[in-house]
Write a protein that holds these residues in place. Structure first.
Motif, PDB file in Angstrom:
ATOM      1  N   UNK A   1     -13.930 -36.949  17.241  1.00  0.00           N
ATOM      2  CA  UNK A   1     -15.359 -36.659  17.434  1.00  0.00           C
ATOM      3  C   UNK A   1     -16.091 -36.851  16.114  1.00  0.00           C
ATOM      4  N   UNK A   2     -17.212 -37.523  16.154  1.00  0.00           N
ATOM      5  CA  UNK A   2     -17.964 -37.799  14.943  1.00  0.00           C
ATOM      6  C   UNK A   2     -18.839 -36.612  14.589  1.00  0.00           C
ATOM      7  N   UNK A   3     -18.584 -36.007  13.436  1.00  0.00           N
ATOM      8  CA  UNK A   3     -19.359 -34.844  13.017  1.00  0.00           C
ATOM      9  C   UNK A   3     -20.668 -35.226  12.355  1.00  0.00           C
ATOM     10  N   UNK A   4     -20.802 -36.483  11.981  1.00  0.00           N
ATOM     11  CA  UNK A   4     -22.001 -36.916  11.257  1.00  0.00           C
ATOM     12  C   UNK A   4     -23.114 -37.234  12.254  1.00  0.00           C
ATOM     13  N   UNK A   5     -23.613 -36.196  12.863  1.00  0.00           N
ATOM     14  CA  UNK A   5     -24.689 -36.365  13.841  1.00  0.00           C
ATOM     15  C   UNK A   5     -25.889 -35.562  13.412  1.00  0.00           C
ATOM     16  N   UNK A   6     -27.078 -36.012  13.826  1.00  0.00           N
ATOM     17  CA  UNK A   6     -28.300 -35.302  13.465  1.00  0.00           C
ATOM     18  C   UNK A   6     -28.464 -34.072  14.330  1.00  0.00           C
ATOM     19  N   UNK A   7     -29.327 -33.184  13.870  1.00  0.00           N
ATOM     20  CA  UNK A   7     -29.629 -31.982  14.653  1.00  0.00           C
ATOM     21  C   UNK A   7     -30.198 -32.377  16.009  1.00  0.00           C
ATOM     22  N   UNK A   8     -31.071 -33.368  16.028  1.00  0.00           N
ATOM     23  CA  UNK A   8     -31.661 -33.816  17.285  1.00  0.00           C
ATOM     24  C   UNK A   8     -30.597 -34.354  18.229  1.00  0.00           C
ATOM     25  N   UNK A  31     -14.800 -22.945  21.380  1.00  0.00           N
ATOM     26  CA  UNK A  31     -13.830 -23.837  22.018  1.00  0.00           C
ATOM     27  C   UNK A  31     -14.438 -24.493  23.250  1.00  0.00           C
ATOM     28  N   UNK A  32     -15.088 -23.681  24.114  1.00  0.00           N
ATOM     29  CA  UNK A  32     -15.712 -24.255  25.307  1.00  0.00           C
ATOM     30  C   UNK A  32     -16.825 -25.225  24.940  1.00  0.00           C
ATOM     31  N   UNK A  33     -17.605 -24.853  23.917  1.00  0.00           N
ATOM     32  CA  UNK A  33     -18.667 -25.761  23.478  1.00  0.00           C
ATOM     33  C   UNK A  33     -18.084 -27.079  22.986  1.00  0.00           C
ATOM     34  N   UNK A  34     -16.978 -27.015  22.235  1.00  0.00           N
ATOM     35  CA  UNK A  34     -16.374 -28.227  21.666  1.00  0.00           C
ATOM     36  C   UNK A  34     -15.879 -29.170  22.757  1.00  0.00           C
ATOM     37  N   UNK A  35     -15.220 -28.617  23.805  1.00  0.00           N
ATOM     38  CA  UNK A  35     -14.680 -29.517  24.833  1.00  0.00           C
ATOM     39  C   UNK A  35     -15.800 -30.117  25.693  1.00  0.00           C
ATOM     40  N   UNK A  36     -16.862 -29.329  25.964  1.00  0.00           N
ATOM     41  CA  UNK A  36     -17.974 -29.891  26.734  1.00  0.00           C
ATOM     42  C   UNK A  36     -18.802 -30.861  25.895  1.00  0.00           C
ATOM     43  N   UNK A  37     -18.926 -30.567  24.600  1.00  0.00           N
ATOM     44  CA  UNK A  37     -19.624 -31.476  23.695  1.00  0.00           C
ATOM     45  C   UNK A  37     -18.922 -32.833  23.717  1.00  0.00           C
ATOM     46  N   UNK A  38     -17.598 -32.783  23.557  1.00  0.00           N
ATOM     47  CA  UNK A  38     -16.804 -34.019  23.571  1.00  0.00           C
ATOM     48  C   UNK A  38     -16.891 -34.696  24.941  1.00  0.00           C
ATOM     49  N   UNK A  45     -11.861 -40.183  27.028  1.00  0.00           N
ATOM     50  CA  UNK A  45     -11.812 -40.223  28.496  1.00  0.00           C
ATOM     51  C   UNK A  45     -10.736 -39.320  29.090  1.00  0.00           C
ATOM     52  N   UNK A  46      -9.606 -39.169  28.403  1.00  0.00           N
ATOM     53  CA  UNK A  46      -8.534 -38.337  28.943  1.00  0.00           C
ATOM     54  C   UNK A  46      -8.959 -36.878  29.048  1.00  0.00           C
ATOM     55  N   UNK A  47      -9.767 -36.414  28.092  1.00  0.00           N
ATOM     56  CA  UNK A  47     -10.285 -35.046  28.163  1.00  0.00           C
ATOM     57  C   UNK A  47     -11.200 -34.894  29.374  1.00  0.00           C
ATOM     58  N   UNK A  48     -12.074 -35.872  29.598  1.00  0.00           N
ATOM     59  CA  UNK A  48     -12.995 -35.819  30.732  1.00  0.00           C
ATOM     60  C   UNK A  48     -12.237 -35.750  32.054  1.00  0.00           C
ATOM     61  N   UNK A  49     -11.178 -36.566  32.171  1.00  0.00           N
ATOM     62  CA  UNK A  49     -10.394 -36.590  33.410  1.00  0.00           C
ATOM     63  C   UNK A  49      -9.739 -35.232  33.661  1.00  0.00           C
ATOM     64  N   UNK A  50      -9.153 -34.659  32.615  1.00  0.00           N
ATOM     65  CA  UNK A  50      -8.456 -33.380  32.778  1.00  0.00           C
ATOM     66  C   UNK A  50      -9.428 -32.250  33.081  1.00  0.00           C
ATOM     67  N   UNK A  51     -10.572 -32.230  32.396  1.00  0.00           N
ATOM     68  CA  UNK A  51     -11.549 -31.175  32.636  1.00  0.00           C
ATOM     69  C   UNK A  51     -12.135 -31.287  34.042  1.00  0.00           C
ATOM     70  N   UNK A  71      -6.404 -27.930  22.455  1.00  0.00           N
ATOM     71  CA  UNK A  71      -5.237 -28.234  21.618  1.00  0.00           C
ATOM     72  C   UNK A  71      -4.673 -29.624  21.909  1.00  0.00           C
ATOM     73  N   UNK A  72      -4.824 -30.065  23.148  1.00  0.00           N
ATOM     74  CA  UNK A  72      -4.271 -31.352  23.551  1.00  0.00           C
ATOM     75  C   UNK A  72      -5.123 -32.530  23.086  1.00  0.00           C
ATOM     76  N   UNK A  73      -6.447 -32.342  23.085  1.00  0.00           N
ATOM     77  CA  UNK A  73      -7.333 -33.485  22.854  1.00  0.00           C
ATOM     78  C   UNK A  73      -8.160 -33.396  21.568  1.00  0.00           C
ATOM     79  N   UNK A  74      -8.324 -32.191  21.017  1.00  0.00           N
ATOM     80  CA  UNK A  74      -9.217 -32.027  19.882  1.00  0.00           C
ATOM     81  C   UNK A  74      -8.489 -31.394  18.705  1.00  0.00           C
ATOM     82  N   UNK A  75      -9.249 -31.147  17.632  1.00  0.00           N
ATOM     83  CA  UNK A  75      -8.665 -30.584  16.422  1.00  0.00           C
ATOM     84  C   UNK A  75      -9.552 -29.453  15.912  1.00  0.00           C
ATOM     85  N   UNK A  76      -9.096 -28.803  14.864  1.00  0.00           N
ATOM     86  CA  UNK A  76      -9.875 -27.708  14.275  1.00  0.00           C
ATOM     87  C   UNK A  76     -11.200 -28.202  13.715  1.00  0.00           C
TER      88      UNK A  76
END
Length: 348
Positions: A1-8, A31-38, A45-51, A71-76
Motif C-alpha cells: 500500500x502506498x503511504x505517500x498519499x495526500x490528505x484529500x 486494522x479494520x480501517x487498513x483492510x477496507x482502505x486497501x 485483489x486477493x484481499x478483496x476476494x477474501x473479504x 496478517x495475510x495481506x498487509x504489514x505493520x
C-alpha cells in the motif's frame, strides 16, 4: 500500500471505508480501517476476494478474522495509515497557522513602511525634495508589490488547505451519518435514540419556561410477524419502508424519528397542546391505515397495514428510562384495546 498519499486522497478512501465498517457492524479500528482502505485502493485483489467471501458468508467480519486477513495481506506499515492521516490533518492546520503568521508579518511590515513614508513625505516640504519624494514612492511601490505577492501565495495555500480539510470533513460527516442511520428506513437508529433521548429530557428540564409540550411517541406495526410468515421477509421489509415513507410525509420540523428495533419506532417532538400531540399521532396512524400489501401472483390477496401508538408527555426532570417506560406502557394499552389506535400513558 502506498503511504505517500495526500490528505484529500485519503479522505476519498475514508468516505468509502468507514460506511462499510458501519454497514457490516465492524468497529472503526486501525486494522479494520487498513483492510477496507486497501480494499478500495484495489492494489491487492486477493484481499478483496477474501473479504468479499467473509462478508457474503457472515454479513460481517469479526475482529479475529479481520486480524487474520490483515496478517495475510498487509504489514505493520499499513496499520500506520490511520494515524498518518490524522497527523496530516494536524500538520495542515499547523501550516495554515504558520502561513497566517508569515502573512501577518508581511502586513505589519507594509503598515510600518506606510507610516514611515507618510512621516517622511510630511517632512519633505521643500520643493527641491522631489527626488526624495520619488524615492519614497518607489520604496512604497516595491513594498506594495511584495505584499501583493505574499497575499496571493497565502491565498493559494489557503485554497489548497480548505479543499483538503473540506474533503476530510465531508468524509467524517458521512461516516457519522452512516453510523447513526438505519439503512432500511433512513430514520435514526437505536444507538442514536439512546443518545438523543437523554439530551431530549435534559434540554426540556433546563427550559426556563414550559412554553411547549415535549412528548415521546412509540408505535409499531400491527401483526408484523404475519407479514413475514405469510409473504416472506422481503415483503416485511417492504411494509417497513411503506410505513416509513408515510411517517416522513407527515413529520413536523420539531420532530425526530427513530427505528427503535424491528417494526417498532419512536418519535420525539414538541407541541403546543395535548390536542396537537394527539392529532399528530392520529394523522400518522390514519395515513398508515390506508396502506396495504399483496403478493405479486395474487392480486386479490391484499393485507391491510396498521400501527398502534403510545404517547408519553415529558415532565421536567423526568429520567429518560421513565419516559420510555411510560410510552411503552401506553403502546401496550393500545395493543390490548384492539390495535390501530392511539393511547396516552397514564401518570405514574
Amino acid at each position: 500500500m502506498n503511504n505517500a498519499v495526500s490528505l484529500s486522497h485519503s479522505a476519498q478512501y475514508l468516505k468509502k471505508a468507514v460506511p462499510m465498517m458501519v454497514k457490516y457492524r465492524m468497529p472503526v479500528t486501525p486494522i479494520n480501517y487498513a483492510i477496507w482502505y486497501c480494499y478500495f485502493q484495489g492494489n491487492k485483489p486477493s484481499l478483496n476476494i477474501e473479504l468479499d467471501q467473509v462478508i457474503s458468508e457472515h454479513q460481517t467480519c469479526t475482529q479475529s478474522k479481520a486480524k487474520e486477513i490483515f496478517d495475510k495481506h498487509l504489514s505493520d506499515e499499513d496499520l500506520a495509515l490511520f494515524q498518518e492521516m490524522s497527523d496530516k490533518f494536524h500538520n495542515t492546520v499547523e501550516n495554515i497557522q504558520q502561513d497566517i503568521s508569515i502573512t501577518l508579518g508581511h502586513s505589519k511590515s507594509f503598515s510600518t513602511s506606510l507610516i514611515d513614508s507618510q512621516n517622511e513625505i510630511n517632512s519633505l516640504i521643500d520643493t527641491n525634495s522631489f527626488n526624495d519624494i520619488l524615492g519614497c514612492v518607489e520604496r512604497l511601490t516595491d513594498e506594495s508589490i511584495a505584499m501583493q505577492d505574499s497575499a496571493r501565495e497565502f491565498q493559494t495555500k489557503l485554497s489548497v488547505a480548505y479543499n483538503e480539510i473540506k474533503d476530510l470533513k465531508e468524509a467524517l460527516n458521512l461516516s457519522k451519518e452512516a453510523a447513526d442511520t438505519d439503512p432500511l428506513t433512513g430514520f435514526y437508529n437505536r444507538g442514536k435514540f439512546d443518545s438523543d433521548i437523554n439530551d431530549f429530557c435534559r434540554e426540556y428540564s433546563e427550559q426556563t419556561t414550559e412554553s411547549s409540550l415535549a412528548a415521546l411517541i412509540m408505535f409499531d406495526i400491527d401483526h408484523f410477524k404475519r407479514f413475514n410468515d405469510d409473504f416472506g421477509h422481503q415483503k416485511g421489509d417492504e411494509v417497513i419502508k411503506l410505513v416509513a415513507k408515510k411517517v416522513k410525509e407527515n413529520l413536523t420540523d420539531k420532530a425526530k424519528v427513530y427505528r427503535y428495533g424491528g417494526e417498532e419506532f419512536c418519535i420525539t417532538a414538541y407541541f403546543d397542546t395535548i390536542n396537537d400531540l394527539v392529532a399528530f399521532a392520529e394523522c400518522i396512524r390514519q395515513e398508515i391505515a390506508k396502506l396495504a400489501i399483496r403478493k405479486k401472483q395474487d392480486v386479490n390477496n391484499k393485507r391491510a397495514i396498521s400501527a398502534s401508538f403510545g404517547l408519553a408527555m415529558l415532565r421536567p426532570f423526568t429520567k429518560s428510562s421513565v419516559l420510555v417506560e411510560r410510552a411503552d406502557r401506553a403502546l401496550y394499552i393500545a395493543k390490548t384495546h384492539g390495535r390501530n389506535r392511539v393511547e396516552i400513558a397514564p401518570d405514574i
